[in-house]
Design an enzyme around this catalytic site. Structure first.
Site, PDB file in Angstrom:
ATOM      1  N   GLY A 261       0.841  -1.196   0.000  1.00  0.00           N
ATOM      2  CA  GLY A 261       0.000   0.000   0.000  1.00  0.00           C
ATOM      3  C   GLY A 261       0.875   1.244   0.000  1.00  0.00           C
ATOM      4  N   GLY A 262       0.663   2.112   0.964  1.00  0.00           N
ATOM      5  CA  GLY A 262       1.446   3.336   1.020  1.00  0.00           C
ATOM      6  C   GLY A 262       1.209   4.202  -0.209  1.00  0.00           C
TER       7      GLY A 262
ATOM      8  N   LYS B 233       3.756  24.754  -3.265  1.00  0.00           N
ATOM      9  CA  LYS B 233       5.206  24.799  -3.416  1.00  0.00           C
ATOM     10  C   LYS B 233       5.551  25.435  -4.757  1.00  0.00           C
ATOM     11  CE  LYS B 233       9.246  21.761  -3.963  1.00  0.00           C
ATOM     12  NZ  LYS B 233       9.710  20.358  -4.012  1.00  0.00           N
TER      13      LYS B 233
ATOM     14  N   LEU C 155       9.930   2.359  -4.244  1.00  0.00           N
ATOM     15  CA  LEU C 155      11.220   1.952  -3.680  1.00  0.00           C
ATOM     16  C   LEU C 155      11.660   0.573  -4.142  1.00  0.00           C
ATOM     17  CD1 LEU C 155      10.884   3.260  -0.008  1.00  0.00           C
ATOM     18  CD2 LEU C 155      12.177   4.270  -1.883  1.00  0.00           C
TER      19      LEU C 155
ATOM     20  N   ILE D 207       7.692  10.950  -5.803  1.00  0.00           N
ATOM     21  CA  ILE D 207       6.292  10.830  -6.209  1.00  0.00           C
ATOM     22  C   ILE D 207       6.185  10.859  -7.735  1.00  0.00           C
ATOM     23  CG2 ILE D 207       4.006  11.880  -6.074  1.00  0.00           C
ATOM     24  CD1 ILE D 207       4.873  10.740  -3.432  1.00  0.00           C
TER      25      ILE D 207
ATOM     26  N   SER E   7       0.107  -5.051   3.785  1.00  0.00           N
ATOM     27  CA  SER E   7       0.545  -5.834   4.940  1.00  0.00           C
ATOM     28  C   SER E   7       0.279  -5.084   6.245  1.00  0.00           C
ATOM     29  CB  SER E   7       2.036  -6.153   4.833  1.00  0.00           C
ATOM     30  OG  SER E   7       2.491  -6.750   6.032  1.00  0.00           O
TER      31      SER E   7
ATOM     32  N   GLU F 189       6.916  13.859   1.078  1.00  0.00           N
ATOM     33  CA  GLU F 189       5.914  14.889   1.311  1.00  0.00           C
ATOM     34  C   GLU F 189       6.063  16.114   0.415  1.00  0.00           C
ATOM     35  OE1 GLU F 189       4.823  13.951   5.932  1.00  0.00           O
ATOM     36  OE2 GLU F 189       6.339  15.486   5.564  1.00  0.00           O
ATOM     37  N   ALA F 190       7.066  16.160  -0.425  1.00  0.00           N
ATOM     38  CA  ALA F 190       7.248  17.280  -1.351  1.00  0.00           C
ATOM     39  C   ALA F 190       7.192  16.747  -2.775  1.00  0.00           C
ATOM     40  CB  ALA F 190       8.575  17.985  -1.092  1.00  0.00           C
TER      41      ALA F 190
END
Length: 506
Positions: A15-16, A81, A337, A350, A42, A52-53
């Site tokens: 997920g994530g 940003k 990753l 991202i 999991s 986060e950016a």
């Protein structure tokens, strides 16, 4: 009548941010088909949660997914940003900006940078990024989204977002549920391969067995499918980018929320500060050869908690900079990753998730593996990673810092041949070879090169054909007009309040 060779089932392991973003993009692409998408998340693996950016492509993704920017910003505690502010990178006491959007405009068909370079030889009082709308806004803590119907001299700016990564994952999970994506909370124990070498069955901790036509590996650095099951190797780039650790923590929100990311070069690496509506993300990226975890934590706390209280404990993250030898192999695609890691200096993690999936849905596979398509996909993603790697190395390799062993190391460290060739071309007449796969525009390269005081020996000779007296006057007028118009826009926090009000009305 459906083609029996079409893929009917996709399983996303993990997920994530990577898993749910992958699922969202795939669900959007396949929403008018009968294909089933399942995400296995999991209960034992926490999300890294520090991405986060972003860069402006995040807005393109929201548009692709038909997600309201107002709703997304409100529900993920996002801020806007416009740029990255780099402090102490050239040497201690210096700073420069890498803004989004354009810097100046072409004059007589020649890049603005070339005309600015000629001006520098006569009057060095103008900084290159003085002609960036994003910098004019950032320095005054202002924000502005261009209206195509009412163009101004601020219209060439663009923006990205800072956000709470955990809330983004939750937001995208809800999006996926509305697209009929299946969710299984379970843990992978074992993977079976077919005789041909494809992934066939996932054995889960609950005893459940799951088959699918295609698998997407978002299991993080463990790379349980692409690495462990399919044995696809990993190319380390530690020789070019020796930092291998990060410590992250959250502090209370800043009194004034700036519309930019702060990157400060430190003793053994660099620190980030990412302002959100509800809190501040902080981190220290460092090389463990020169700094142990305890020293890094102490340093981060010292700087992050000077004027703000910690709200989480420091979290250490280890990584190996580099990429998978193949991102797509047989019936498995790696994303996030599990594909590779590039330090978050330019906020590209991202983007690389998004690009991996958008490229994938443009060449959706069939059950019959098409090696030419896979080969071309891998080539394009390889080029993306290589070009981003070179841009990140640039920030380090031209530094003038020699105050610690870490920075002295960079005086003699080898750099990729592709970057070396690019720098050699630039240093002659300021020209930049544009790689079609290069994420970063020429203005981005110019901004960092000038910020690190890398100058060519001369400007483009074609500049001399322009009326330089008129150009000198336009420099003064443009800088003043940018600053004034930026000052007339809303403060960043006032803009965020307007977003909240707009959501309440809707």
């Amino acid at each position: 009548m459906e083609n029996p060779d079409h893929i009917n089932s996709y399983v996303i392991l993990g997920g994530g941010t990577a898993g749910w973003m992958s699922a969202a993009i795939l669900a959007r692409a396949l929403e008018h088909t009968d294909a089933q998408i399942t995400v296995i998340e999991s209960p034992h693996v926490p999300s890294v949660g520090v991405g986060e950016a972003t860069i402006p492509s995040i807005i393109d993704l929201l548009n692709y997914l038909n997600i309201s920017q107002i709703d997304f910003v409100s529900q993920t505690d996002a801020t806007f940003k416009l740029a990255i502010r780099f402090v102490d990178w050239l040497k201690q006491g210096t700073e420069y900006w890498h803004p989004f959007g354009k810097i100046g405009s072409q004059i007589d068909g020649i890049p603005f940078y070339q005309h600015w370079l000629k001006q520098q030889k006569i009057d060095p009082s103008f900084e290159f990024t003085d002609f960036s709308p994003a910098v004019a806004l950032s320095k005054q803590n202002k924000f502005f989204i261009p209206d195509p119907k009412n163009p101004t001299n601020l219209s060439s700016t663009s923006h990205a977002l800072h956000f709470d990564a955990s809330k983004v994952a939750q937001y995208l999970q809800k999006y996926c549920l509305n697209k009929n994506v299946n969710i299984i909370t379970d843990h992978l124990v074992e993977t079976d391969l077919s005789i041909e070498g494809n992934i066939k069955t996932l054995h889960l901790e609950s005893g459940r067995q799951l088959d699918a036509d295609f698998f997407i590996d978002c299991s993080g650095q463990k790379a349980l499918l692409i690495g462990k099951a399919l044995r696809v190797g990993y190319d380390s780039w530690q020789d070019f980018l020796p930092v291998d650790s990060a410590v992250a923590m959250q502090t209370e929100k800043l009194d004034i929320i700036p519309p930019y990311t702060l990157s400060t070069a430190a003793e053994h690496g660099w620190r980030w500060q990412i302002p959100l509506q509800n809190r501040t993300g902080n981190g220290y990226v460092y090389a463990s050869d020169y700094c142990n975890n305890e020293e890094a934590i102490e340093s981060l706390i010292k700087h992050a908690c000077t004027n703000s209280k910690a709200i989480t404990d420091p979290k250490v993250i280890k990584f190996v900079t580099g990429k998978r030898k193949k991102m797509w192999h047989r019936n498995c695609l790696s994303v996030g990753l599990s594909t590779g890691f590039l330090e978050p200096l330019e906020s590209t993690s991202i983007y690389l998730i998004m690009r991996a999936m958008l490229n994938f849905v443009q060449v959706l596979p069939s059950k019959s593996i098409c090696e030419p398509s896979i080969k071309e996909y891998n080539r394009l993603i390889d080029d993306e990673y290589n070009s981003i790697r070179d841009f990140i190395v640039l920030h380090y390799c031209v530094t003038q810092r020699k105050d610690t062993k870490f920075w002295r190391m960079w005086q003699n460290l080898s750099i990729p041949d592709s970057l070396s060739e690019k720098l050699a071309l630039f240093k002659s007449h300021g020209r930049l070879y544009k790689n079609p796969s290069d994420l970063f525009s020429q203005d981005s390269w110019y901004a960092v090169l000038e910020g690190m005081k890398v100058r060519p020996t001369s400007y483009d000779p074609l500049v001399d054909r322009s009326n330089f007296n008129l150009i000198k006057q336009s420099f003064i007028q443009t800088k003043q007009a940018l600053w004034f118009n930026a000052s007339e826009t809303l403060n960043h926090e006032d803009y965020l309040k307007r977003i909240k009000r707009a959501r309440m009305v809707n």
